[in-house]
Motif scaffolding. Structure first.
Motif, PDB file in Angstrom:
ATOM      1  N   ALA A  38     -18.039  18.966 -39.053  1.00  0.00           N
ATOM      2  CA  ALA A  38     -16.772  19.082 -39.791  1.00  0.00           C
ATOM      3  C   ALA A  38     -15.918  17.831 -39.593  1.00  0.00           C
ATOM      4  CB  ALA A  38     -16.023  20.322 -39.347  1.00  0.00           C
ATOM      5  N   THR A  39     -15.893  17.357 -38.360  1.00  0.00           N
ATOM      6  CA  THR A  39     -15.139  16.138 -38.065  1.00  0.00           C
ATOM      7  C   THR A  39     -15.695  14.966 -38.854  1.00  0.00           C
ATOM      8  OG1 THR A  39     -14.893  16.994 -35.834  1.00  0.00           O
ATOM      9  CG2 THR A  39     -14.342  14.688 -36.159  1.00  0.00           C
ATOM     10  N   THR A  40     -16.999  14.928 -38.939  1.00  0.00           N
ATOM     11  CA  THR A  40     -17.645  13.831 -39.640  1.00  0.00           C
ATOM     12  C   THR A  40     -17.285  13.855 -41.130  1.00  0.00           C
ATOM     13  OG1 THR A  40     -19.422  14.101 -38.049  1.00  0.00           O
ATOM     14  CG2 THR A  40     -19.872  12.680 -39.904  1.00  0.00           C
ATOM     15  N   TYR A  41     -17.296  15.051 -41.690  1.00  0.00           N
ATOM     16  CA  TYR A  41     -16.876  15.170 -43.095  1.00  0.00           C
ATOM     17  C   TYR A  41     -15.432  14.755 -43.269  1.00  0.00           C
ATOM     18  CZ  TYR A  41     -20.916  17.191 -45.366  1.00  0.00           C
ATOM     19  OH  TYR A  41     -22.146  17.354 -45.927  1.00  0.00           O
ATOM     20  N   SER A  42     -14.629  15.191 -42.333  1.00  0.00           N
ATOM     21  CA  SER A  42     -13.216  14.867 -42.418  1.00  0.00           C
ATOM     22  C   SER A  42     -13.010  13.342 -42.365  1.00  0.00           C
ATOM     23  CB  SER A  42     -12.507  15.576 -41.274  1.00  0.00           C
ATOM     24  OG  SER A  42     -11.215  15.094 -41.156  1.00  0.00           O
ATOM     25  N   ARG A  43     -13.785  12.686 -41.526  1.00  0.00           N
ATOM     26  CA  ARG A  43     -13.679  11.222 -41.432  1.00  0.00           C
ATOM     27  C   ARG A  43     -14.098  10.561 -42.745  1.00  0.00           C
ATOM     28  NH1 ARG A  43     -16.365  10.830 -35.438  1.00  0.00           N
ATOM     29  NH2 ARG A  43     -14.460  11.255 -34.275  1.00  0.00           N
ATOM     30  N   LEU A  44     -15.139  11.116 -43.348  1.00  0.00           N
ATOM     31  CA  LEU A  44     -15.598  10.540 -44.608  1.00  0.00           C
ATOM     32  C   LEU A  44     -14.517  10.687 -45.680  1.00  0.00           C
ATOM     33  CD1 LEU A  44     -17.878   9.270 -46.283  1.00  0.00           C
ATOM     34  CD2 LEU A  44     -18.638  11.572 -46.854  1.00  0.00           C
ATOM     35  N   ARG A  45     -13.925  11.849 -45.698  1.00  0.00           N
ATOM     36  CA  ARG A  45     -12.886  12.087 -46.701  1.00  0.00           C
ATOM     37  C   ARG A  45     -11.722  11.111 -46.513  1.00  0.00           C
ATOM     38  NH1 ARG A  45      -8.265  14.919 -47.466  1.00  0.00           N
ATOM     39  NH2 ARG A  45      -8.137  15.466 -45.277  1.00  0.00           N
ATOM     40  N   LEU A  46     -11.260  11.014 -45.279  1.00  0.00           N
ATOM     41  CA  LEU A  46     -10.151  10.106 -44.999  1.00  0.00           C
ATOM     42  C   LEU A  46     -10.536   8.667 -45.310  1.00  0.00           C
ATOM     43  CD1 LEU A  46      -8.912  11.655 -41.633  1.00  0.00           C
ATOM     44  CD2 LEU A  46      -7.795  11.792 -43.871  1.00  0.00           C
ATOM     45  N   ALA A  47     -11.769   8.317 -45.000  1.00  0.00           N
ATOM     46  CA  ALA A  47     -12.220   6.948 -45.233  1.00  0.00           C
ATOM     47  C   ALA A  47     -12.227   6.628 -46.725  1.00  0.00           C
ATOM     48  CB  ALA A  47     -13.613   6.749 -44.647  1.00  0.00           C
ATOM     49  N   ARG A  48     -12.726   7.572 -47.521  1.00  0.00           N
ATOM     50  CA  ARG A  48     -12.774   7.306 -48.964  1.00  0.00           C
ATOM     51  C   ARG A  48     -11.370   7.124 -49.521  1.00  0.00           C
ATOM     52  NH1 ARG A  48     -17.436  11.471 -51.216  1.00  0.00           N
ATOM     53  NH2 ARG A  48     -19.217  10.202 -50.580  1.00  0.00           N
ATOM     54  N   LEU A  49     -10.463   8.000 -49.094  1.00  0.00           N
ATOM     55  CA  LEU A  49      -9.088   7.888 -49.574  1.00  0.00           C
ATOM     56  C   LEU A  49      -8.480   6.560 -49.141  1.00  0.00           C
ATOM     57  CD1 LEU A  49      -7.813  11.511 -48.811  1.00  0.00           C
ATOM     58  CD2 LEU A  49      -8.248  10.514 -51.068  1.00  0.00           C
ATOM     59  N   ALA A  50      -8.645   6.251 -47.862  1.00  0.00           N
ATOM     60  CA  ALA A  50      -8.011   5.037 -47.332  1.00  0.00           C
ATOM     61  C   ALA A  50      -8.625   3.783 -47.947  1.00  0.00           C
ATOM     62  CB  ALA A  50      -8.158   4.993 -45.815  1.00  0.00           C
ATOM     63  N   PHE A  51      -9.918   3.837 -48.194  1.00  0.00           N
ATOM     64  CA  PHE A  51     -10.581   2.677 -48.772  1.00  0.00           C
ATOM     65  C   PHE A  51     -10.052   2.406 -50.181  1.00  0.00           C
ATOM     66  CE2 PHE A  51     -14.000   0.940 -51.430  1.00  0.00           C
ATOM     67  CZ  PHE A  51     -14.290  -0.227 -50.741  1.00  0.00           C
ATOM     68  N   THR A  52      -9.996   3.455 -50.978  1.00  0.00           N
ATOM     69  CA  THR A  52      -9.512   3.288 -52.352  1.00  0.00           C
ATOM     70  C   THR A  52      -8.073   2.770 -52.352  1.00  0.00           C
ATOM     71  OG1 THR A  52     -10.911   5.160 -52.914  1.00  0.00           O
ATOM     72  CG2 THR A  52      -9.325   4.473 -54.568  1.00  0.00           C
ATOM     73  N   ARG A  53      -7.284   3.356 -51.452  1.00  0.00           N
ATOM     74  CA  ARG A  53      -5.900   2.895 -51.337  1.00  0.00           C
ATOM     75  C   ARG A  53      -5.868   1.423 -50.900  1.00  0.00           C
ATOM     76  NH1 ARG A  53      -3.936   5.568 -46.917  1.00  0.00           N
ATOM     77  NH2 ARG A  53      -4.875   7.465 -47.725  1.00  0.00           N
ATOM     78  N   GLY A  54      -6.685   1.103 -49.926  1.00  0.00           N
ATOM     79  CA  GLY A  54      -6.722  -0.265 -49.394  1.00  0.00           C
ATOM     80  C   GLY A  54      -7.110  -1.273 -50.457  1.00  0.00           C
ATOM     81  N   VAL A  55      -8.092  -0.944 -51.254  1.00  0.00           N
ATOM     82  CA  VAL A  55      -8.517  -1.861 -52.320  1.00  0.00           C
ATOM     83  C   VAL A  55      -7.354  -2.094 -53.279  1.00  0.00           C
ATOM     84  CG1 VAL A  55      -9.998  -2.058 -54.351  1.00  0.00           C
ATOM     85  CG2 VAL A  55     -10.967  -1.291 -52.192  1.00  0.00           C
ATOM     86  N   GLU A  56      -6.689  -1.012 -53.600  1.00  0.00           N
ATOM     87  CA  GLU A  56      -5.558  -1.108 -54.520  1.00  0.00           C
ATOM     88  C   GLU A  56      -4.480  -2.035 -53.952  1.00  0.00           C
ATOM     89  OE1 GLU A  56      -4.182  -1.079 -57.796  1.00  0.00           O
ATOM     90  OE2 GLU A  56      -6.051   0.052 -57.520  1.00  0.00           O
ATOM     91  N   GLN A  57      -4.152  -1.813 -52.692  1.00  0.00           N
ATOM     92  CA  GLN A  57      -3.105  -2.639 -52.065  1.00  0.00           C
ATOM     93  C   GLN A  57      -3.510  -4.102 -52.004  1.00  0.00           C
ATOM     94  OE1 GLN A  57      -2.594  -0.633 -48.362  1.00  0.00           O
ATOM     95  NE2 GLN A  57      -1.155   0.880 -49.195  1.00  0.00           N
ATOM     96  N   PRO A  81     -16.147   5.939 -53.664  1.00  0.00           N
ATOM     97  CA  PRO A  81     -15.353   4.959 -54.418  1.00  0.00           C
ATOM     98  C   PRO A  81     -16.235   3.979 -55.182  1.00  0.00           C
ATOM     99  CG  PRO A  81     -14.595   5.125 -52.146  1.00  0.00           C
ATOM    100  CD  PRO A  81     -15.875   5.879 -52.223  1.00  0.00           C
ATOM    101  N   VAL A  82     -15.853   3.729 -56.432  1.00  0.00           N
ATOM    102  CA  VAL A  82     -16.669   2.832 -57.256  1.00  0.00           C
ATOM    103  C   VAL A  82     -16.627   1.390 -56.750  1.00  0.00           C
ATOM    104  CG1 VAL A  82     -16.595   4.130 -59.398  1.00  0.00           C
ATOM    105  CG2 VAL A  82     -14.712   2.595 -58.827  1.00  0.00           C
ATOM    106  N   GLU A  83     -15.550   1.068 -56.065  1.00  0.00           N
ATOM    107  CA  GLU A  83     -15.419  -0.324 -55.596  1.00  0.00           C
ATOM    108  C   GLU A  83     -16.555  -0.717 -54.650  1.00  0.00           C
ATOM    109  OE1 GLU A  83     -13.031   1.884 -55.525  1.00  0.00           O
ATOM    110  OE2 GLU A  83     -11.316   1.068 -56.640  1.00  0.00           O
ATOM    111  N   LEU A  84     -17.186   0.277 -54.089  1.00  0.00           N
ATOM    112  CA  LEU A  84     -18.296  -0.038 -53.178  1.00  0.00           C
ATOM    113  C   LEU A  84     -19.437  -0.743 -53.901  1.00  0.00           C
ATOM    114  CD1 LEU A  84     -18.611   3.096 -50.876  1.00  0.00           C
ATOM    115  CD2 LEU A  84     -17.887   0.805 -50.238  1.00  0.00           C
ATOM    116  N   GLN A  85     -19.481  -0.559 -55.200  1.00  0.00           N
ATOM    117  CA  GLN A  85     -20.551  -1.215 -55.961  1.00  0.00           C
ATOM    118  C   GLN A  85     -20.431  -2.729 -55.906  1.00  0.00           C
ATOM    119  OE1 GLN A  85     -20.238   0.587 -59.792  1.00  0.00           O
ATOM    120  NE2 GLN A  85     -20.886   2.593 -59.021  1.00  0.00           N
ATOM    121  N   ALA A  86     -19.254  -3.202 -55.530  1.00  0.00           N
ATOM    122  CA  ALA A  86     -19.081  -4.656 -55.442  1.00  0.00           C
ATOM    123  C   ALA A  86     -19.819  -5.237 -54.238  1.00  0.00           C
ATOM    124  CB  ALA A  86     -17.599  -4.986 -55.343  1.00  0.00           C
ATOM    125  N   LEU A  87     -20.241  -4.370 -53.349  1.00  0.00           N
ATOM    126  CA  LEU A  87     -20.912  -4.879 -52.143  1.00  0.00           C
ATOM    127  C   LEU A  87     -22.428  -4.921 -52.357  1.00  0.00           C
ATOM    128  CD1 LEU A  87     -18.911  -2.839 -49.490  1.00  0.00           C
ATOM    129  CD2 LEU A  87     -18.688  -5.271 -49.964  1.00  0.00           C
TER     130      LEU A  87
END
Lengths: 182, 256
Positions: free
Chosen positions: A155-174, B13-19
């Motif tokens: 469950a923790t692992t899933y939770s980390r994946l979820r947070l990571a996906r959200l944070a990554f998308t946000r990070g790319v945007e920023q 995330p689709v942006e991963l495709q850039a890697l």
């Protein structure tokens, strides 16, 4: 190779053949370490350390299971130990692999920029999230294996994946907004 | 599965495709393998020494040693080359026994460490190892010094291949180098551990003088001032004309 095996005096997983493991998995380990954020030279050192550590951890190797998650679990710890020692994360300089050289230069540049951006966003993630994210979304490791490798509940692992996906998308945007002019 | 369903999993995330995929070059991969192999051989040589002196009770950090050797391949290449055949299968014994070190270093969950004997693979690997260094001091009969902290276990007879024996002399040098580099990176505990190991494995070692001088420095670095000074005095009595004398005397200078 090595068919005429002598009798082993132990309960040892006799199947740990470091060389063939290296041949099969070194690229995957290298890719993981690179995406985790180690620079090429460091990633090489870390691949070395991973396989040496694997030898030391041979007793925890289960020949009846896939070797990759086991090995990546070791690589993960090696990577974390390295980043904790502050020996990485210098300038986000060259990106490890340039896109297809056959591309036209303009598109290549765009691709390169996108890659750099994604890598940078990746490296901003906290270690644990980054690990799950890279292992699952880039390296297609099953979640259960990742949980085992990281010694964490599923469950923790899933939770980390979820947070990571959200944070990554946000990070790319920023990063896009902040670095649009670079 | 008990993942909270109120918090939906966002898509990949689709942006991963850039890697793009990352791969090593063939040459790079081969070179790196030779480093891994060399490190495995160093660990194997260390294992052999452990096996000779009683096996699993020693907490030998061969993995750390091997790692530093791998990080500096020049260590293997430096001193003129001689070939030795070692079995790196045995390496698992030492590195496995050194699970304690692995925990420190990489945060592995603890594992039972009592192992009688472990073999991963017994295919022979040919590796390059330096020639044994010439003796720097006559063997000292009273090599069990006042510095010694723990008594060695009885020596267990082991049938050895001649080549492995050669690797044994070489191992003394490598252990010493391991201790020295540990001092340089200010890892006094590892240095002391390695020196302790050296004394057990090679009580009449050819490099005893150098080893004892490093012991003094390691004790000082570990802030064990009294032990360091006692060791320094013993050293100066035993080796009054040592080239390492000045470094050892420097430790005593702090006495005033």
């Amino acid at each position: 190779m090595g068919d005429a095996r002598p009798q082993y005096p132990v309960e040892m997983p006799a199947a740990l053949d470091l060389k063939s493991l290296y041949e099969k998995e070194a690229d995957t380990v290298f890719a993981f370490l690179t995406r985790f954020g180690l620079r090429p030279v460091e990633a090489e050192d870390a691949v070395h350390d991973t396989f040496v550590a694997a030898l030391g951890r041979a007793r925890s190797f289960d020949a009846s299971r896939p070797a990759r998650p086991w090995l990546l679990g070791i690589a993960l710890r090696v990577a974390v130990a390295r980043t904790r020692h502050g020996r990485t994360r210098e300038e986000l300089g060259e990106v490890p692999d340039s896109p297809d050289p056959g591309q036209d230069p303009e598109r290549a540049l765009v691709a390169r920029r996108a890659e750099r951006l994604a890598q940078q966003a990746l490296e901003q993630l906290p270690e644990e999230q980054r690990s799950v994210f890279v292992l699952h979304d880039l390296q297609d490791l099953p979640m259960a294996d990742i949980a085992t490798a990281m010694d964490a509940p599923l469950a923790t692992t899933y939770s980390r994946l979820r947070l990571a996906r959200l944070a990554f998308t946000r990070g790319v945007e920023q990063l896009r907004q902040a670095g649009g002019r670079l | 599965m008990n993942f909270d369903e109120n918090e939906p999993m966002p898509p990949r995330p689709v942006e991963l495709q850039a890697l793009p995929p990352v791969r090593m070059g063939a040459g790079q991969k081969a070179m790196l393998w030779s480093r891994v192999e060399a490190s495995a051989a160093v660990a194997a040589a260390a294992t052999e020494a452990v096996a000779q002196s009683g096996g699993a009770e020693h907490q030998m950090s061969a993995e750390r040693l091997a790692t530093s050797a791998g990080a500096a391949p020049s260590l293997v290449a430096k001193a003129g080359l001689n070939s030795a055949v070692v079995k790196w299968g045995l390496a698992a014994l030492v590195t496995g026994v050194a699970a304690g070190a692995a925990v420190d270093r990489y945060g592995f969950p603890p594992e039972p460490t009592v192992v009688e004997r472990v073999v991963v693979r017994t295919q022979e690997v040919r590796v390059e190892v330096p020639l044994p260094a010439p003796p720097t001091a006559p063997p000292t009969p009273a090599a069990r010094t006042a510095l010694q902290k723990s008594e060695p276990k009885e020596q267990r007879p082991v049938q050895k291949e001649p080549a492995v024996e050669a690797a044994g002399t070489n191992l003394e040098r490598q252990l010493l180098e391991g201790a020295r580099t540990a001092l340089v990176r200010r890892d006094a505990n590892f240095a002391l551990e390695t020196l302790d190991k050296l004394r057990r494995e090679f009580p009449r070692g050819q490099l005893a003088e150098e080893r004892d001088s490093l012991q003094v420095q390691a004790l000082q670095q570990a802030k064990r001032e009294a032990d360091a000074k006692a060791a320094a005095r013993t050293f100066l009595e035993r080796y009054p004309h040592s080239v390492f004398g000045p470094a050892v005397e420097a430790v005593l200078q702090g006495e005033k």
